[in-house]
Design a protein around this motif. Structure first.
Motif, short mmCIF file in Angstrom:
data_model
loop_
_atom_site.label_atom_id
_atom_site.label_comp_id
_atom_site.label_asym_id
_atom_site.label_seq_id
_atom_site.Cartn_x
_atom_site.Cartn_y
_atom_site.Cartn_z
N GLN A 134 0.78 -1.01 -0.83
CA GLN A 134 0.11 -0.10 -0.38
C GLN A 134 0.92 0.97 0.03
N LYS A 135 0.15 2.13 -0.02
CA LYS A 135 1.12 3.97 -0.10
C LYS A 135 1.03 4.47 0.86
N ASP A 136 0.64 4.03 1.83
CA ASP A 136 0.51 5.31 3.36
C ASP A 136 1.50 4.80 4.20
N LEU A 137 2.81 5.31 3.71
CA LEU A 137 3.37 4.87 4.72
C LEU A 137 3.79 5.65 5.91
N THR A 138 3.13 6.78 5.92
CA THR A 138 2.73 7.83 7.38
C THR A 138 2.17 6.65 7.88
N GLY A 139 1.00 6.34 7.60
CA GLY A 139 -0.11 5.81 8.15
C GLY A 139 0.27 4.22 8.66
N VAL A 140 1.54 3.91 7.92
CA VAL A 140 2.10 2.15 8.72
C VAL A 140 3.28 2.40 9.23
N GLU A 141 3.82 3.74 9.26
CA GLU A 141 5.16 3.76 10.03
C GLU A 141 4.44 4.32 11.84
N PHE A 142 2.73 5.15 11.64
CA PHE A 142 2.35 5.54 12.76
C PHE A 142 1.42 4.39 13.63
N GLY A 143 0.84 3.86 12.58
CA GLY A 143 0.38 2.60 13.38
C GLY A 143 1.09 1.25 14.32
N GLY A 144 3.02 1.07 13.57
CA GLY A 144 3.14 0.54 13.92
C GLY A 144 4.04 1.24 15.50
N ALA A 145 4.72 2.38 15.87
CA ALA A 145 5.30 2.89 16.54
C ALA A 145 4.34 2.78 17.71
N LEU A 146 3.33 3.63 17.48
CA LEU A 146 2.18 3.87 18.44
C LEU A 146 1.23 2.96 19.23
N LYS A 147 0.89 1.79 18.86
CA LYS A 147 0.66 0.37 19.07
C LYS A 147 1.83 0.10 20.38
N ASN A 148 2.69 0.10 20.12
CA ASN A 148 3.47 -0.01 20.94
C ASN A 148 3.39 0.47 22.71
N VAL A 149 3.01 1.68 22.38
CA VAL A 149 2.73 2.31 23.69
C VAL A 149 1.37 1.73 24.55
#
Ligand SMILES: NC(=O)c1ccc[n+]([C@@H]2O[C@H](COP(=O)([O-])OP(=O)(O)OC[C@H]3O[C@@H](n4cnc5c(N)ncnc54)[C@H](O)[C@@H]3O)[C@@H](O)[C@H]2O)c1
Length: 345
Positions: free
Chosen positions: A180-195
């Motif tokens: 998919q093309k939404d690199l921003t969303g993919v990175e935010f999802g990956g980082a924030l789920k840890n919190v």
């Protein structure tokens, strides 16, 4: 397209090692780079990553080095499997080698302290804006991927062709890659789920039930969407593999390090002691500080992530955190969003 390619995996943690094994399974030639020469020796001699991925054999055709130039020269593709807080240092060192023309696959799930940059932004800020970067993310614990347990991930890039390249060469029957093309969303999802996983762990540590944890994860997802969308992410991305998919795994898995941190906090232990006995990195701790900094900058209120920050950096008692969260006035469930009118950037 060639049948197989050369892949250099930079980072010998659990994830770098698992991705190296996936690439060998795909028929690619693989070199694994270790940041530390003494640990490289342990990997070479024992053919097992005893510290970060114990119990998994490293085949003899896996090349291993601690020479960064050798690793950068080797790969057609450079996979960056380095925790986000060390990523900038490694990228700085790569700068003087021949990385041009290679696809960079970013796998870190975090947000850098102080700069509040996502991993792909760190890479671009040092190596240049025009680099072909693909972010690989999703519910993919190294321990399972290395043991060929079927896993679904997503490769994201502003240029879909680069994501498709990774899909083509990194995929095997047990490692399925969507694009998919939404690199921003993919990175935010990956980082924030840890919190959010830290908060979920606190629920477990306090011996709350499934109701509490499911409610917390759902409201946590709402916070992830709020912050991500503010930064230009497509809200739909958070309902995919790198969003809700990874959030579920991280909040329930026995392998979850952030979940572990939260559980120990919930039992009343101090964060310094918990982190002091962990060899592996729990990215949610530093990311929680970055989220706090972002929220201050943007005058945004994210109650759950805000309370995780309070527990980690101001020793707020988990019992008091629960009181704070439950005494807030509940409002309309998804009031901030009208997904139907969203226009991706
Ligand atoms: N483990 C997983 O299942 C998994 C899955 C997907 C993504 N990720 C992400 O991949 C990244 C790497 O995580 P991991 O789980 O492989 O790490 P890990 O906790 O297993 O290992 C830590 C890694 O950090 C490296 N390191 C320590 N100090 C360093 C330094 N000063 N400079 C450079 N490197 C240093 C170590 O050599 C090791 O490779 C993280 O951002 C993580 O969120 C992990």
């Amino acid at each position: 397209m060639p049948k197989n390619i050369k892949v250099s995996v930079l980072g010998d943690g659990g994830w770098g090692t698992a991705l190296a094994l996936v690439n060998l399974r795909c028929g690619n030639e693989v070199m694994l780079w270790s940041a530390f020469a003494d640990y490289e020796k342990i990997l070479q001699e024992g053919r097992e990553n005893v510290k970060f991925l114990p119990g998994v054999k490293l085949p003899t055709d896996l090349r291993i080095t601690s020479d960064l130039k050798e690793a950068v020269d080797f790969g057609d593709v450079l996979v960056l499997a380095i925790p986000s807080q060390y990523l900038r240092d490694v990228i700085f060192r790569i700068q003087s080698f021949s990385y041009q023309g290679k696809i960079l696959v970013s796998t870190a799930k975090g947000i850098e302290k102080k700069t509040c940059l996502r991993p792909s932004e760190i890479i671009r800020s040092v190596l240049g804006e025009d680099l072909p970067i693909v972010v690989l993310s999703g519910p993919s614990h190294a321990e399972e991927v290395a043991r060929k347990i079927p896993t679904l991930t997503v490769a994201a890039s502003g240029n879909l062709k680069h994501a498709q390249y990774v899909q083509e060469y990194f995929r095997d029957p047990q490692f399925r890659i969507y694009v998919q093309k939404d690199l921003t969303g993919v990175e935010f999802g990956g980082a924030l789920k840890n919190v959010i996983a830290i908060a979920a762990g606190v629920c477990d540590g306090l011996q709350f039930g499934d109701n509490t944890k499911s409610g917390l994860i759902t409201r946590g997802l709402y916070e992830i969407v709020r912050l991500g969308v503010k930064h230009g992410a497509n809200p739909n991305t958070f309902f995919g593999l790198s969003g809700i998919g990874d959030l579920i795994t991280t909040c329930f898995s026995k392998h979850g390090r952030n979940l572990h941190v939260g559980r120990e906090l919930g039992k009343g232990r101090k964060i310094k002691d918990i982190l002091g006995e962990m060899a592996m990195v729990a990215e949610g701790v530093d990311t929680s500080l970055s989220v706090h900094q972002l929220c201050e900058r943007e005058a945004l209120q994210l109650p759950i992530m805000g309370e995780v920050y309070q527990m980690l950096f101001h020793d707020k008692d988990p019992g008091e955190v629960v009181e704070t969260l439950l005494s807030r006035t509940p409002f309309e469930e998804w009031k901030a969003f009208d997904f139907s009118s969203f226009q991706p950037k």
